[in-house]
Design an enzyme around this catalytic site. Structure first.
Site, PDB file in Angstrom:
ATOM      1  N   LYS A  60       0.822  -1.211   0.000  1.00  0.00           N
ATOM      2  CA  LYS A  60       0.000   0.000   0.000  1.00  0.00           C
ATOM      3  C   LYS A  60       0.862   1.269   0.000  1.00  0.00           C
ATOM      4  CE  LYS A  60      -4.012  -2.047  -0.088  1.00  0.00           C
ATOM      5  NZ  LYS A  60      -3.756  -3.394  -0.621  1.00  0.00           N
TER       6      LYS A  60
HETATM    7  C1  LIG Z   1      -9.694  -2.747  -1.956  1.00  0.00           C
HETATM    8  C2  LIG Z   1      -9.151  -3.490  -0.787  1.00  0.00           C
HETATM    9  N1  LIG Z   1      -9.918  -3.683   0.286  1.00  0.00           N
HETATM   10  C3  LIG Z   1      -9.472  -4.326   1.379  1.00  0.00           C
HETATM   11  C4  LIG Z   1      -8.186  -4.837   1.431  1.00  0.00           C
HETATM   12  C5  LIG Z   1      -7.731  -5.560   2.649  1.00  0.00           C
HETATM   13  O1  LIG Z   1      -6.648  -4.912   3.241  1.00  0.00           O
HETATM   14  P1  LIG Z   1      -5.737  -5.665   4.322  1.00  0.00           P
HETATM   15  O2  LIG Z   1      -4.766  -6.510   3.564  1.00  0.00           O
HETATM   16  O3  LIG Z   1      -5.071  -4.539   5.063  1.00  0.00           O
HETATM   17  O4  LIG Z   1      -6.645  -6.452   5.188  1.00  0.00           O
HETATM   18  C6  LIG Z   1      -7.343  -4.649   0.350  1.00  0.00           C
HETATM   19  C7  LIG Z   1      -5.959  -5.178   0.414  1.00  0.00           C
HETATM   20  O5  LIG Z   1      -5.320  -5.573  -0.475  1.00  0.00           O
HETATM   21  C8  LIG Z   1      -7.830  -3.969  -0.790  1.00  0.00           C
HETATM   22  O6  LIG Z   1      -7.031  -3.768  -1.852  1.00  0.00           O
END
Ligand SMILES: Cc1ncc(COP(=O)(O)O)c(C=O)c1O
Length: 411
Positions: free
Chosen positions: A200
């Site tokens: 990210k």
């Molecule tokens: C659009 C979206 N939502 C939710 C997530 C979930 O994030 P996390 O990996 O921090 O749980 C991601 C992660 O890749 C994402 O790209």
């Protein structure tokens, strides 16, 4: 001019050597966070503590959000935001089919039913007209995703949320820097959920956060994120002496550690510098790839800030003579890591079996999901790395005229 210059099976020298494989999404990590992690380890307080609290304050200030609660992922943030919104069995939550599975899984884990509304074919964001068509008396919440860092049409989505009395939860996993008409993404609805996962825009390894306007929602999320133990239970081992806690809910183990916040605090200080670097890379891709037979991302919209999280190309085999998956393989052979964001959610067997979904029901997301490729877009990339990516794209598309050597072959 396109295709035919070389057969797709013909192998050519790779743009980079194997030992210099460009890992997709590798983050920029600098000495300040390395030192802060070491200091945290030496301090003896690794878990949730003062650095996590400071990271919440700093992020809330950056986002101009009244409250922020740090958690161990955006997935956890989405789950707890839905629970705090009172979403549960019998409720429907509308989201996009062009997202990571976590968005939809969070709705399932809250006990509700996900409902998909197709994307706009140009912006790749959820189409408010499709959202309106999907609203039923059971709809309780809207869960838009600011795809690739481009803000959704928040005027239209806020209007729908108001008109139909729906809770608005923004998935800001791609959208830390995103702004829309002067306001930060994640502050339009009742909740905004951030990700600090390794790929990210700023990272903590694993990590996430919920932004919320409401103090009682922030307190509930804090309690649910640490086993349902009464607020500030993490302080029980501090120098004020042991404190008893009470369990007031059946919560989850979703808390962020100070070890993670130690990274995030320094990353957040550099957020603008990293954003400027990714914008420059984005612009370079956009210029260099403009004459190729591929669809590039729509330009950022006026009066918004795009977070430049993903730079995507759509590879349409009818135009390029190469399928998307063959293009992914070709890029890998050139030792450039690539991503797919995302195969549309209904392509996956779980959702087909559980909800009876077929990808054709959401044709815009299906098309993008079957053609999309994400190029590396990290602040860590050097100008040479970016040049290598561009050259690998050209070679993978076989758009180099026969007999013409590439710059790297001359060098
Ligand atoms: C659009 C979206 N939502 C939710 C997530 C979930 O994030 P996390 O990996 O921090 O749980 C991601 C992660 O890749 C994402 O790209």
């Amino acid at each position: 001019m396109y295709g035919g210059a070389m057969s797709h099976t013909q192998s050519a020298a790779a743009v980079r050597t194997k030992d210099r494989f460009l890992v997709f999404g590798a983050p920029a990590i600098e000495d300040a966070e390395i030192q802060e992690v070491l200091a945290t380890m030496r301090s003896g307080w690794l878990g949730t503590g003062p650095k996590t609290a400071r990271f919440e304050v700093e992020m809330a200030r950056y986002k101009q959000s009244p409250h922020a609660v740090a958690l161990n992922s955006c997935t956890a943030a989405l789950h707890l935001a839905l629970l705090a919104a009172g979403v549960g069995p019998g409720d429907e939550v509308i989201t996009t089919p062009l997202t990571f599975c976590a968005t939809v899984n969070a709705i399932v884990h809250a006990g509700a039913t996900p409902v998909l509304a197709d994307i706009d074919p140009v912006t790749y964001n959820i189409d408010p007209a499709a959202v309106e068509r999907a609203i039923t008396p059971r709809t309780k919440a809207l869960l838009p995703v600011h795809y690739a860092g481009r803000p959704c049409n928040m005027d239209a989505l806020c209007e729908l949320a108001r008109r139909f009395e729906l809770t608005l939860i923004e998935d800001c996993a791609h959208a830390i820097e995103t702004r829309y008409h002067g306001r930060a993404a994640g502050t339009f609805g009742e909740f905004g959920c951030l990700s600090f996962y390794v790929t990210k825009n700023i990272v903590t390894g694993e990590g996430g956060m919920v932004l919320t306007r409401n103090e009682s929602d922030a307190a509930r999320i804090k309690v649910l994120g640490l086993h349902g133990m009464s607020k500030d239970a993490w302080k029980r081992f501090g120098d004020d002496g042991y404190k008893h806690y009470q369990v007031v809910d059946a919560g989850f183990k979703y808390n962020m550690m100070d070890l993670q916040a130690a990274i995030g605090l320094h990353q957040l200080e550099r957020i603008e510098r990293y954003w400027l670097r990714r914008r420059a890379i984005w612009q370079r891709y956009d210029e260099a790839l403009a004459n190729l037979p591929v669809e590039r991302p729509a330009p950022p919209e006026a009066n918004t800030r795009h977070a430049f999280h993903l730079y995507t190309l759509l590879i349409d085999a009818a135009r390029t003579g190469i399928t998307r998956d063959a293009f992914l393989d070709a890029m890998t052979k050139h030792h450039i890591g690539v991503g797919v964001h995302y195969l549309s959610v209904p392509e996956h067997p779980f959702y087909q079996g559980r909800f009876g979904w077929a990808p054709e029901q959401w044709p815009n997301a299906m098309r993008v999901g079957r053609q999309t490729v994400s190029l590396p877009l990290s602040a860590r990339l050097t100008d040479e790395d970016v040049g290598d990516v561009i050259e690998a794209v050209r070679r993978s598309l076989r758009t180099v005229p026969r007999g013409m050597a590439l710059a790297s072959e001359i060098a």
